[in-house]
Design a protein around this motif. Sequence first.
Motif, PDB file in Angstrom:
ATOM      1  N   THR A  71       0.627  -0.978  -0.217  1.00  0.00           N
ATOM      2  CA  THR A  71       0.050  -0.115  -0.344  1.00  0.00           C
ATOM      3  C   THR A  71       0.298   1.368  -0.440  1.00  0.00           C
ATOM      4  OG1 THR A  71       0.182  -0.138   2.025  1.00  0.00           O
ATOM      5  CG2 THR A  71      -1.696  -0.836   1.219  1.00  0.00           C
ATOM      6  N   ASP A  72       2.270   1.024   0.126  1.00  0.00           N
ATOM      7  CA  ASP A  72       3.222   2.470   0.084  1.00  0.00           C
ATOM      8  C   ASP A  72       3.359   2.330  -1.213  1.00  0.00           C
ATOM      9  OD1 ASP A  72       4.712  -0.241   0.380  1.00  0.00           O
ATOM     10  OD2 ASP A  72       5.944   0.953   1.770  1.00  0.00           O
ATOM     11  N   GLY A  73       3.542   1.941  -1.746  1.00  0.00           N
ATOM     12  CA  GLY A  73       4.629   2.274  -3.300  1.00  0.00           C
ATOM     13  C   GLY A  73       4.889   1.993  -4.116  1.00  0.00           C
ATOM     14  N   LYS A  74       5.688   0.461  -3.178  1.00  0.00           N
ATOM     15  CA  LYS A  74       6.776  -0.394  -3.630  1.00  0.00           C
ATOM     16  C   LYS A  74       6.169  -1.158  -4.199  1.00  0.00           C
ATOM     17  CE  LYS A  74       9.604   0.597  -0.636  1.00  0.00           C
ATOM     18  NZ  LYS A  74       9.431   1.771   0.729  1.00  0.00           N
ATOM     19  N   VAL A  75       6.488  -2.629  -4.988  1.00  0.00           N
ATOM     20  CA  VAL A  75       6.622  -3.742  -6.105  1.00  0.00           C
ATOM     21  C   VAL A  75       7.439  -4.390  -5.471  1.00  0.00           C
ATOM     22  CG1 VAL A  75       7.012  -2.818  -8.148  1.00  0.00           C
ATOM     23  CG2 VAL A  75       4.977  -4.616  -7.826  1.00  0.00           C
ATOM     24  N   TYR A  88       5.841   1.924  -7.574  1.00  0.00           N
ATOM     25  CA  TYR A  88       4.372   2.340  -8.137  1.00  0.00           C
ATOM     26  C   TYR A  88       3.799   3.582  -8.155  1.00  0.00           C
ATOM     27  CZ  TYR A  88       1.454   0.141  -5.646  1.00  0.00           C
ATOM     28  OH  TYR A  88       0.355   0.243  -3.867  1.00  0.00           O
ATOM     29  N   THR A  89       2.868   3.854  -9.342  1.00  0.00           N
ATOM     30  CA  THR A  89       2.178   5.415  -8.417  1.00  0.00           C
ATOM     31  C   THR A  89       0.697   4.710  -9.855  1.00  0.00           C
ATOM     32  OG1 THR A  89       4.147   7.085  -8.779  1.00  0.00           O
ATOM     33  CG2 THR A  89       2.026   7.607  -9.097  1.00  0.00           C
ATOM     34  N   THR A  98       8.963   2.674 -11.215  1.00  0.00           N
ATOM     35  CA  THR A  98       9.661   3.241 -11.265  1.00  0.00           C
ATOM     36  C   THR A  98      10.792   2.188 -11.587  1.00  0.00           C
ATOM     37  OG1 THR A  98      10.869   2.485  -9.132  1.00  0.00           O
ATOM     38  CG2 THR A  98       9.541   4.115  -8.808  1.00  0.00           C
ATOM     39  N   PRO A  99      12.085   2.132 -12.456  1.00  0.00           N
ATOM     40  CA  PRO A  99      13.169   1.785 -12.819  1.00  0.00           C
ATOM     41  C   PRO A  99      12.794   0.594 -11.211  1.00  0.00           C
ATOM     42  CG  PRO A  99      13.553   4.168 -13.050  1.00  0.00           C
ATOM     43  CD  PRO A  99      12.157   4.061 -11.883  1.00  0.00           C
ATOM     44  N   PHE A 100      13.543  -0.751 -11.943  1.00  0.00           N
ATOM     45  CA  PHE A 100      13.721  -1.489 -11.109  1.00  0.00           C
ATOM     46  C   PHE A 100      14.854  -1.976 -10.638  1.00  0.00           C
ATOM     47  CE2 PHE A 100       9.544  -3.345 -13.407  1.00  0.00           C
ATOM     48  CZ  PHE A 100       8.567  -2.726 -12.223  1.00  0.00           C
ATOM     49  N   ALA A 101      15.269  -2.907  -9.334  1.00  0.00           N
ATOM     50  CA  ALA A 101      16.302  -2.847  -9.104  1.00  0.00           C
ATOM     51  C   ALA A 101      16.244  -4.429  -9.228  1.00  0.00           C
ATOM     52  CB  ALA A 101      17.047  -2.054  -7.793  1.00  0.00           C
TER      53      ALA A 101
END
Length: 151
Positions: A71-75, A88-89, A98-101
């Motif tokens: 829920t905090d914008g992370k994937v 993510y947004t 966003t770019p992924f690691a």
Amino acid sequence: MFERRTMKALLAMVLCLSLLTACAGKKAVSEDAAMSDADLLAQLAGRAWVAEYIDGLPVVDMSHTSMVFSTDGKVKGTGGCNSYSGGYTLENGRISFTPFATTMRSCVPALNDQEMRFFSFLNGKLIVKFKSGLLYLVSEEGKPSIFSELE
């Protein structure tokens, strides 16, 4: 006697068809209804989504390309071979990443190709939809990536 049975059977079939039509109509309305970003997030977050199709093409069996949204914008998840994490947004029913690691493991060619297609697909804004319990991420070209929930 024959006419009475025929009439009862005919009435039973009409009743069943009426019920099926009513149920199908209600389901289609709820699935097609626009969802708010808050509703979309409630459906996305805390679940593991496993790819069935990526960019309109089926996935390699048992490849487990996945996404887990918080829920905090992370994937985070796996591209089928390598693990990844990022952000993510979600805005106006569209999601962007966003770019992924990622880890940098060597993959067999089929999984490598699928993983590259997966990460490439996630560039840009994608429409988020849910239909029949499946997550659809749809590109501007109309090609879907379809995910089922991992149970």
